[in-house]
Write an enzyme that holds these catalytic residues in place. Sequence first.
Site, short mmCIF file in Angstrom:
data_model
loop_
_atom_site.label_atom_id
_atom_site.label_comp_id
_atom_site.label_asym_id
_atom_site.label_seq_id
_atom_site.Cartn_x
_atom_site.Cartn_y
_atom_site.Cartn_z
CG HIS A 105 -12.86 -5.40 7.43
ND1 HIS A 105 -12.96 -4.11 7.19
CD2 HIS A 105 -12.16 -5.54 8.74
CE1 HIS A 105 -12.57 -3.48 8.27
NE2 HIS A 105 -12.04 -4.20 9.22
NE ARG A 154 -11.04 -10.29 -5.26
CZ ARG A 154 -10.48 -9.36 -4.13
NH1 ARG A 154 -9.19 -9.11 -3.93
NH2 ARG A 154 -11.54 -8.80 -3.65
CD GLU A 187 -4.85 5.52 4.46
OE1 GLU A 187 -5.79 5.30 4.82
OE2 GLU A 187 -4.21 4.89 3.51
CE LYS A 215 -4.22 -1.71 2.09
NZ LYS A 215 -4.89 -1.59 3.22
C1 MV4 Z 1 -10.13 3.55 6.26
C2 MV4 Z 1 -11.15 3.76 6.84
C3 MV4 Z 1 -11.39 5.06 7.26
N1 MV4 Z 1 -10.25 6.08 7.14
N2 MV4 Z 1 -9.05 4.31 5.85
C4 MV4 Z 1 -11.00 -1.41 5.86
C5 MV4 Z 1 -10.64 -2.42 4.94
C6 MV4 Z 1 -9.21 -1.73 4.26
N3 MV4 Z 1 -9.28 -2.02 3.07
C7 MV4 Z 1 -9.53 -0.34 4.49
N4 MV4 Z 1 -10.72 -0.16 5.20
C8 MV4 Z 1 -10.87 1.29 6.15
N5 MV4 Z 1 -10.01 2.15 5.78
C9 MV4 Z 1 -9.13 5.55 6.53
N6 MV4 Z 1 -8.32 6.55 6.18
C10 MV4 Z 1 -12.27 2.79 6.72
C11 MV4 Z 1 -12.10 1.52 6.71
C12 MV4 Z 1 -13.18 0.63 6.68
C13 MV4 Z 1 -13.87 -0.03 5.67
C14 MV4 Z 1 -13.63 0.20 4.45
C15 MV4 Z 1 -14.24 -0.18 3.36
C16 MV4 Z 1 -15.43 -1.09 3.68
C17 MV4 Z 1 -15.48 -1.39 4.86
C18 MV4 Z 1 -14.96 -0.93 6.11
C19 MV4 Z 1 -15.42 -1.15 7.34
C20 MV4 Z 1 -14.54 -0.42 8.39
C21 MV4 Z 1 -13.55 0.33 8.02
#
Ligand code: MV4
Length: 509
Positions: A235, A292, A200, A116
């Site tokens: 997730h 994918r 972040e 990332k």
């Molecule tokens: C975040 C976020 C809030 N702020 N990044 C969760 C999985 C990972 N792929 C990234 N995720 C998140 N990153 C920042 N800077 C909140 C999440 C997140 C989330 C993102 C997508 C789908 C579901 C989620 C559930 C909780 C938190």
Amino acid sequence: MFKKILIANRGEIAVRVIRACHEMGIAAVAVYSDVDRASLHVRKADEAYPIGPASASESYLNIAKILDVAKRSGAEAIHPGYGFLSENSGFARACADAAVKFIGPTAAAMDAMGSKTKARQAMERAGVPFVPGTSRGLESLAEAEQLAKQIGYPIMLKAAAGGGGKGMRLVHSAPELRSALEAARSEAERAFGDSEVYIEKAIVNPRHIEMQVLADQHGHTVYLGERECSLQRRHQKVVEEAPSPIVDADMRRRMGETAVRVAQAAGYTNAGTVEFLLDAQKNFYFLEMNTRLQVEHPVTELVTGLDLVHLQIRIAAGEPLPFSQQDITIRGHAMECRIYAEDPDNNFFPSPGRITLLLAPSGPGIRRDSGMYEGWTVPMDYDPLLAKLIGYGTDRNQAISRLTRALSEYFVGGIKTNITLFRRILRHPEFRAAKIDTGFLDRMLKQKDSTEPDSERDPQAEEVAVIAAGMFAMLGAAGAGAGERANDGAARAPAPSNWKIAGRDEALK
Ligand code: MV4
């Protein structure tokens, strides 16, 4: 074009890819572990080869065994599906070395998106908006404290090698930072063998929206519109839809063009997905790229009229994209429910076992991608995704009503599934109003469900019903009063359909 393709996967996605092969006149080769000998993908394939014990690391993740089957069967290409080896650049490289075409991006493009911090650096160079924060690993607690103060709390600590929420920590204030950093580091080390963690700005209750892209090997990249994926639990996505109810044409174009820039910056080919987080002001930020075919690809297929697996295969065979961006239009609305073998009334505990009865819905606007059949035993060794039920309509309301109707037709006997959960989601007023963010499902699950009849809500009532149904079955339908009900039923609420009773009775055997 390829004459034979090996599918290095199982379950509904293997069936999905086999179907595309057959539509294109291509022979499909299945691989299976010991517990999947009788699985649907094995039955539908033209040839099938055993690859070892149930444990994925000894079967579906075993690169040598899969390449050996490719050689023995004469398959010219491998489709990895999702999960397993689909995002493993070592596998893509091993395929290239064995002169078997990997149906997906190059190993180099996967690697560019795998870290990332590297991906953020590439996006910075490409001018793509990403969540404010750092693009390299944190050196010390002191550095983290200083950066967090600059960025402003709440902040998110994330593993560079991460994905799917592993090694991620939300930090609300400075005193929490030390232990959160330690926890994120050790989780990242354990999960990925890499303790690099970066920082972040946290977006509070974001929406999760992703953009489908397709790129051929001749330099053409297009976007196929977005999917709204905010409805998730731990997730794990639960409901996805296309288009997103809050994305308008202008925003779709801006997000789509950004996604194309992301793909081009990575030298991307084949099908991919660019994930964005959306804040409350509808600002979107690049999050990561999934290299994918995704579980939820059918909603994009329904609203674009395109077949993503056909296109993946054609791109891998070297064909140019048969259309350009102006040819792509979004029509109607599609929504997908992920049917899992898990018990929503018991903390979503997995529920493997034998499927004793299967009544599958169909009808107008319904697509069902399934890996199950009646009499099949769901193994406990893999992801519990059994099937996807997708509703399509001219608009969101019609997609929802068709999906609701199809869910009421769906009956899976012998195991627990989350089908009942969808009925609750689809009639929720906030869901109906499209007020969905990534916190929606957790909030809904905490609420008492006042719209549900008592018999479906009260676990004890359910138990009583099961005992009563058991007695009914023991005594036999005729003796237990099915006939009487026909005579005196008029005075009471409408009697349950005898067809439904017979079906549920059958499920208890
Ligand atoms: C975040 C976020 C809030 N702020 N990044 C969760 C999985 C990972 N792929 C990234 N995720 C998140 N990153 C920042 N800077 C909140 C999440 C997140 C989330 C993102 C997508 C789908 C579901 C989620 C559930 C909780 C938190």
